[in-house]
Design a protein around this motif. Sequence first.
Motif, PDB file in Angstrom:
ATOM      1  N   GLY A  48     -23.566  25.658  11.830  1.00  0.00           N
ATOM      2  CA  GLY A  48     -23.021  27.259  12.915  1.00  0.00           C
ATOM      3  C   GLY A  48     -23.968  26.891  14.316  1.00  0.00           C
ATOM      4  N   SER A  49     -24.108  28.058  14.842  1.00  0.00           N
ATOM      5  CA  SER A  49     -25.666  28.302  15.527  1.00  0.00           C
ATOM      6  C   SER A  49     -26.304  29.527  15.069  1.00  0.00           C
ATOM      7  N   TYR A  50     -27.543  29.177  16.325  1.00  0.00           N
ATOM      8  CA  TYR A  50     -28.147  30.063  16.974  1.00  0.00           C
ATOM      9  C   TYR A  50     -28.972  30.288  17.706  1.00  0.00           C
ATOM     10  N   CYS A  51     -29.651  31.508  17.997  1.00  0.00           N
ATOM     11  CA  CYS A  51     -30.703  31.464  19.058  1.00  0.00           C
ATOM     12  C   CYS A  51     -32.381  31.115  19.467  1.00  0.00           C
ATOM     13  N   CYS A  59     -29.826  36.281  24.836  1.00  0.00           N
ATOM     14  CA  CYS A  59     -29.999  34.721  24.670  1.00  0.00           C
ATOM     15  C   CYS A  59     -29.966  34.440  25.432  1.00  0.00           C
ATOM     16  N   VAL A  60     -30.766  33.581  26.098  1.00  0.00           N
ATOM     17  CA  VAL A  60     -30.515  32.306  27.382  1.00  0.00           C
ATOM     18  C   VAL A  60     -30.319  31.080  26.697  1.00  0.00           C
ATOM     19  N   ARG A  61     -30.207  30.689  25.689  1.00  0.00           N
ATOM     20  CA  ARG A  61     -30.149  29.455  24.886  1.00  0.00           C
ATOM     21  C   ARG A  61     -29.604  29.132  23.543  1.00  0.00           C
ATOM     22  N   LYS A  62     -28.392  28.848  23.592  1.00  0.00           N
ATOM     23  CA  LYS A  62     -28.626  29.009  21.260  1.00  0.00           C
ATOM     24  C   LYS A  62     -28.089  26.892  21.735  1.00  0.00           C
ATOM     25  N   LYS A  63     -28.697  26.922  20.017  1.00  0.00           N
ATOM     26  CA  LYS A  63     -28.276  25.813  20.085  1.00  0.00           C
ATOM     27  C   LYS A  63     -27.488  25.428  18.122  1.00  0.00           C
ATOM     28  N   LYS A  64     -27.034  24.774  18.360  1.00  0.00           N
ATOM     29  CA  LYS A  64     -25.832  24.193  17.871  1.00  0.00           C
ATOM     30  C   LYS A  64     -26.173  23.327  16.280  1.00  0.00           C
ATOM     31  N   GLY A  65     -26.182  23.193  14.908  1.00  0.00           N
ATOM     32  CA  GLY A  65     -26.994  22.418  14.181  1.00  0.00           C
ATOM     33  C   GLY A  65     -25.811  21.455  13.833  1.00  0.00           C
ATOM     34  N   TYR A  66     -26.402  20.688  13.077  1.00  0.00           N
ATOM     35  CA  TYR A  66     -24.960  19.746  12.412  1.00  0.00           C
ATOM     36  C   TYR A  66     -26.593  17.865  11.200  1.00  0.00           C
ATOM     37  N   CYS A  67     -25.305  18.470  10.273  1.00  0.00           N
ATOM     38  CA  CYS A  67     -25.679  17.263   9.855  1.00  0.00           C
ATOM     39  C   CYS A  67     -24.804  16.125  10.178  1.00  0.00           C
ATOM     40  N   VAL A  68     -25.758  14.868  10.696  1.00  0.00           N
ATOM     41  CA  VAL A  68     -25.134  13.807  10.389  1.00  0.00           C
ATOM     42  C   VAL A  68     -25.658  12.402   9.855  1.00  0.00           C
ATOM     43  N   PHE A  69     -24.090  11.854   9.160  1.00  0.00           N
ATOM     44  CA  PHE A  69     -24.491  10.842   8.799  1.00  0.00           C
ATOM     45  C   PHE A  69     -23.535   9.118   9.209  1.00  0.00           C
ATOM     46  N   GLY A  70     -24.028   8.259   8.375  1.00  0.00           N
ATOM     47  CA  GLY A  70     -24.200   7.252   9.165  1.00  0.00           C
ATOM     48  C   GLY A  70     -22.907   6.694   8.661  1.00  0.00           C
ATOM     49  N   PHE A  90     -26.545  22.461   3.047  1.00  0.00           N
ATOM     50  CA  PHE A  90     -26.868  21.860   3.997  1.00  0.00           C
ATOM     51  C   PHE A  90     -28.145  22.702   5.071  1.00  0.00           C
ATOM     52  N   GLY A  91     -28.435  23.766   3.986  1.00  0.00           N
ATOM     53  CA  GLY A  91     -29.494  24.454   5.328  1.00  0.00           C
ATOM     54  C   GLY A  91     -28.751  25.254   6.031  1.00  0.00           C
ATOM     55  N   SER A  92     -29.585  25.416   7.282  1.00  0.00           N
ATOM     56  CA  SER A  92     -28.242  26.510   7.996  1.00  0.00           C
ATOM     57  C   SER A  92     -29.214  25.588   9.646  1.00  0.00           C
ATOM     58  N   ALA A  93     -28.104  26.071  10.903  1.00  0.00           N
ATOM     59  CA  ALA A  93     -27.840  25.614  11.022  1.00  0.00           C
ATOM     60  C   ALA A  93     -29.439  26.151  12.330  1.00  0.00           C
ATOM     61  N   GLU A  94     -30.062  26.130  11.765  1.00  0.00           N
ATOM     62  CA  GLU A  94     -32.034  26.260  12.669  1.00  0.00           C
ATOM     63  C   GLU A  94     -32.369  24.809  11.576  1.00  0.00           C
ATOM     64  N   HIS A  95     -32.185  25.091   9.967  1.00  0.00           N
ATOM     65  CA  HIS A  95     -33.694  24.523   9.240  1.00  0.00           C
ATOM     66  C   HIS A  95     -32.120  24.071   8.317  1.00  0.00           C
ATOM     67  N   PRO A  96     -31.443  22.623   9.054  1.00  0.00           N
ATOM     68  CA  PRO A  96     -31.018  21.786   8.438  1.00  0.00           C
ATOM     69  C   PRO A  96     -31.601  21.328   6.815  1.00  0.00           C
TER      70      PRO A  96
END
Length: 145
Positions: A48-51, A59-70, A90-96
């Motif tokens: 997901g995303s967060y401000c 909100c002038v800058r959003k970020k999207k969070g991802y879990c990345v696997f090998g 997997f937690g949240s976008a801001e705190h994966p």
Amino acid sequence: MHCTDKAFGFADCCKDSGWGTDIGLAKCSEQEKALGQAKEQGLTIALGSYCATKILGACVRKKKGYCVFGSKLARIVQAEGARDQLGVSFGSAEHPKCEALTPEQLQAIRFDRIDFSDFFDDMRGNAQLPSAKEIQERLRSAYGP
């Protein structure tokens, strides 16, 4: 990993097709480029995303969070086994929270209920099978005419 999507479409380093900027005036970080490549290879789970930055309440800058696997196999087991079967968050976008599975968690997963077709498609696509002529030649050389 996180990527940035700045306000007004100025720079989108979170494009689903990879990384990039819309008008070329801003640059994506090396981490965002690596995330884009991981997304293209099917190694990520979007959270997901967060401000990330607000100015005067906007909100002038959003970020999207991802879990990345090998590997794609690890991503499939995490998504369909850990998350869907065991309820691992997997937690949240801001705190994966993208931790590795414990041996106990792996034992609890029902692998017969996991759809590995995405992984098998890659295996088939990367397999180099011999031609029919080459198989015939190998059989002749092993067993005679």
